[in-house]
Design an enzyme around this catalytic site. Sequence first.
Site, PDB file in Angstrom:
ATOM      1  N   HIS A 149      34.148 -84.757  41.126  1.00  0.00           N
ATOM      2  CA  HIS A 149      34.267 -86.211  41.032  1.00  0.00           C
ATOM      3  C   HIS A 149      34.229 -86.873  42.410  1.00  0.00           C
ATOM      4  CE1 HIS A 149      34.698 -87.542  36.938  1.00  0.00           C
ATOM      5  NE2 HIS A 149      35.816 -86.882  36.672  1.00  0.00           N
ATOM      6  N   GLU A 151      44.133 -94.299  36.537  1.00  0.00           N
ATOM      7  CA  GLU A 151      43.003 -94.476  35.631  1.00  0.00           C
ATOM      8  C   GLU A 151      43.542 -94.577  34.212  1.00  0.00           C
ATOM      9  OE1 GLU A 151      40.018 -91.362  35.583  1.00  0.00           O
ATOM     10  OE2 GLU A 151      38.654 -92.613  34.452  1.00  0.00           O
ATOM     11  N   HIS A 206      35.810 -79.617  38.177  1.00  0.00           N
ATOM     12  CA  HIS A 206      35.526 -80.955  37.642  1.00  0.00           C
ATOM     13  C   HIS A 206      36.122 -82.035  38.545  1.00  0.00           C
ATOM     14  CE1 HIS A 206      34.893 -83.859  34.270  1.00  0.00           C
ATOM     15  NE2 HIS A 206      35.945 -84.446  34.829  1.00  0.00           N
ATOM     16  N   GLU A 207      37.408 -81.916  38.829  1.00  0.00           N
ATOM     17  CA  GLU A 207      38.050 -82.955  39.641  1.00  0.00           C
ATOM     18  C   GLU A 207      37.467 -82.979  41.046  1.00  0.00           C
ATOM     19  OE1 GLU A 207      39.559 -84.854  37.769  1.00  0.00           O
ATOM     20  OE2 GLU A 207      39.912 -83.429  36.137  1.00  0.00           O
ATOM     21  N   GLU A 231      31.841 -89.349  33.969  1.00  0.00           N
ATOM     22  CA  GLU A 231      32.385 -88.215  33.207  1.00  0.00           C
ATOM     23  C   GLU A 231      31.286 -87.303  32.658  1.00  0.00           C
ATOM     24  OE1 GLU A 231      35.180 -87.349  33.696  1.00  0.00           O
ATOM     25  OE2 GLU A 231      36.284 -89.146  34.271  1.00  0.00           O
ATOM     26  N   ASN A 271      41.949 -88.563  41.825  1.00  0.00           N
ATOM     27  CA  ASN A 271      42.307 -89.499  42.899  1.00  0.00           C
ATOM     28  C   ASN A 271      41.754 -89.028  44.238  1.00  0.00           C
ATOM     29  OD1 ASN A 271      44.234 -90.643  40.949  1.00  0.00           O
ATOM     30  ND2 ASN A 271      45.331 -88.745  41.340  1.00  0.00           N
TER      31      ASN A 271
HETATM   32  N1  PHE Z   1      39.368 -88.971  35.003  1.00  0.00           N
HETATM   33  C1  PHE Z   1      40.064 -87.794  34.573  1.00  0.00           C
HETATM   34  C2  PHE Z   1      39.026 -86.697  34.525  1.00  0.00           C
HETATM   35  O1  PHE Z   1      38.109 -86.691  33.809  1.00  0.00           O
HETATM   36  C3  PHE Z   1      40.688 -87.889  33.240  1.00  0.00           C
HETATM   37  C4  PHE Z   1      41.825 -88.838  33.118  1.00  0.00           C
HETATM   38  C5  PHE Z   1      41.646 -90.065  32.522  1.00  0.00           C
HETATM   39  C6  PHE Z   1      43.068 -88.499  33.587  1.00  0.00           C
HETATM   40  C7  PHE Z   1      42.686 -90.955  32.390  1.00  0.00           C
HETATM   41  C8  PHE Z   1      44.107 -89.364  33.443  1.00  0.00           C
HETATM   42  C9  PHE Z   1      43.932 -90.582  32.833  1.00  0.00           C
HETATM   43  O2  PHE Z   1      38.997 -85.815  35.238  1.00  0.00           O
HETATM   44 ZN    ZN Z   2      36.400 -86.375  34.761  1.00  0.00          ZN
END
Ligand code: PHE
Ligand code: ZN
Length: 850
Positions: free
Chosen positions: A294, A122, A290-291, A313, A258
């Site tokens: 997602h 990302e 948080h992760e 987000e 991921n």
């Molecule tokens: N998507 C991740 C998060 O919010 C943040 C992230 C963005 C990590 C870009 C790495 C690179 O949890």
């Molecule tokens: Zn996030």
Amino acid sequence: MRDAAPTTIYLKDYTPFGFLVDSVHLTFDLAAHATRVTSRIAFRPNPDASDHQFFLHGEELKLIRASIDGATISPEVTDKGLTADVPTAPFIWEAVVEIDPGNNTALEGLYMSSGMYCTQCEAEGFRKITFYPDRPDVMSTFTVRIKGDLPVLLSNGNPSDQGEGWAEWVDPWPKPAYLFALVAGELVAHSDHFTTMSGRDVVLNLWVRPGDEGKCAFGMEALKKSMKWDEDVYGREYDLDVFNIVAVDDFNMGAMENKGLNIFNSSAVLASPETSTDMNFERIEAIIAHEYFHNWTGNRITCRDWFQLCLKEGLTVFRDAQFTSDMRSAPVKRIHDAIDLRARQFPEDNGPLSHPVRPESFQEINNFYTSTIYEKGAEIIGMLKTLVGDDSYAKALDLYFERHDGQACTIEDWLQVFEDATGRDLSQFKRWYSQSGTPRLGVSEDWADGTYTLTLRQRTEPTPGQDEKLPQVIPVAVGLLGPNGDELRETEILELTEAEQSFVFSGLPAKPMASILRGFSAPVILEQDHSDAERAFLLAHDTDPFNRWQAGRSLVQDTLLRMITQDATPGADYLDGLLAVLLDADLDAAYRALMLGLPTQSELAAALHEQGHTPDPMAIWTAIETLRQTTAQHVQDLLPRLHSETVVDEPYAPDAQQSGKRALGGAALALTTRLDGGAMAAQAYTRADNMTQQLGALSCLLRAGKGKEELSAFYDQWRHDRLVMDKWFGLQVSLAAPDAAAQTARTLTEHADFNWKNPNRFRAVMGALAMNHAGFHAAGGAGYALLADWLVRLDPVNPQTTARMCSAFQTWKRYDADRQALIKTQLQRIANTPDLSRDTTEMISRILNA
Ligand code: PHE
Ligand code: ZN
């Protein structure tokens, strides 16, 4: 390398990709400087697209060969990607590319960290791994085979097969490429399992480098709590047989969601009582949640394009905040969030980097992982929930998951779900996504014959690209208190939709005192002219815990501002009000500790600027020192009692209760140090058996100009622990006196352990310098020059981290002409650096154009 003319990408130009991807097969032959990536991708024309140009993103790839349906082709390759002629029917694309993870210091794509391979895709990192339509609306299932002589080989999804030196993974859930991940290394697992609500057993692994096994237990518990919470509160179940988390030392951000293989900055997952503070534990719990969250808000339902970043987000931050409120104290979490928003998001939203929660254009998407998109994005969800109510929110979320599972969505999709579930028209509410800037909420009151009229006004200052602002929908939570502090009216949500609107409360026995914006019901700046006495009344009586805290905060802020601008001395309303709160044993310790907090120096600078003054960083620093000294003297008799009350005589646990006690005890120690010159802190340092207290005591000593011996003992004790060493570096810079900060930071950059290519270590020193307000802005500009030197040096190595740190300069127009000139010189020096990255170029030019 710098583009001749950096290109701007616009939301309005969105078109779907010309092809659909049915499946992706990847094979990795790992080698530090010549990894081969073989891809076999099934494409077919997208019936919903009008443009069928075949363009695949690809950067820094060496193309070895490519074929379509088995026939070798020679596509046209640029530094952005390739184009090829393709059939008008389904076809198989195959390519072999070579990449160099060992030299990838940008930490985007496939890179190496302490001998371990890992990825970060990302937002647009997958294009550094192979040629692909690297955009979030292109989703596919992935099968990944990894070959390499490392014991642990991981990718997304479920393990499907393995042999000597290879492993294969299948991810059955279609996903965009930014959720791809691969890890290979000598890792050890801390394992556990979780039974989902439908009875499926999920294996959980937290993979770490040997030596870090002892720092896994807390993260694992946090993961299990998160999985359970998402089932209980959102009805969301995990959807693979295994959930892997990997800790890496070199990582630009906190962590990455991921699919089935979360990758974490080791600072955001590894924890032990001896090496981590209570704040670290709380942050880790929140990031793990948080992760994990997602998986549904981001992965199962993803973003159509990067302009919709807040879709995943904002919602996921909101969900992790709900989780933290449930696990710990809801009022304390809300206060923390308000402090954080004001410290980070407000300056962004009221300066040159201001942008809407859904931006309409960008040059480098990595520059938009901002507090605005994350935290203001979460505030918008909170307001929506407040406006529609808890039941409708739950209904809308169910509909969202049901309707959009497996899709790449937009903010329009999200709001439509709420409109359909509630019948409410959200077109005005949608302005929260398109208008940048922090709304100011003005208040006036009228009282006659038992009727109280509250008039609210809203106004938002112009922001870059947006001169005219329209009224937004602002939920204003209001309660009315009687003269003796009783609640005359419970909290009610007033919906402010006009520029100015009056709300009438009749049949009241006496003139009420209004408590406005309870619970921080909207991310706005409340402009209310209260006297110290009125604030003191709310501090003593407000039944809303947030606003009670806020009353104290406003009181102390006014006090400080008067000390700075009028040479005033701290008044009795603040000092006695604070004393009363500290004496109130019904209030929990964490809350009382928060009451002892002060606005940051940078917030005071912003407030002075708003009032038409030019902030003098040294005057701000002096006022805070004076106030602290006065406070210490005023509450002196209470300190022994606070100390004894905060003794924890159970085994260390990083829970809300104990950490609240340690926070209050630590605050009391800091005040005591101002009176005893550090005698008690020196004892506390010796006694400390956890990092919260060890670091707390060391901070007290350093702030008192002492602690030289403790600092070197700390180094000897922890020099082999990377995360603790980050604290050692950071603390010295944060606590350096204004005239010593830049020199302290410079000296630390010469330390043998200053590994500047590691983002955590770089931030520990340079981030701390930028946050030491009076030190960074010390006359002469040594702080500015040092930061600029290092940004110029880091940029070619790691543009993403460099660009993020440029925001240290975003408030430069607040300060006096001399400081502005000094900063401008540095900004121009950075801007004129040859081959400056696109990331940093965009940030510096936005800041310079303030
Ligand atoms: N998507 C991740 C998060 O919010 C943040 C992230 C963005 C990590 C870009 C790495 C690179 O949890
Ligand atoms: Zn996030």
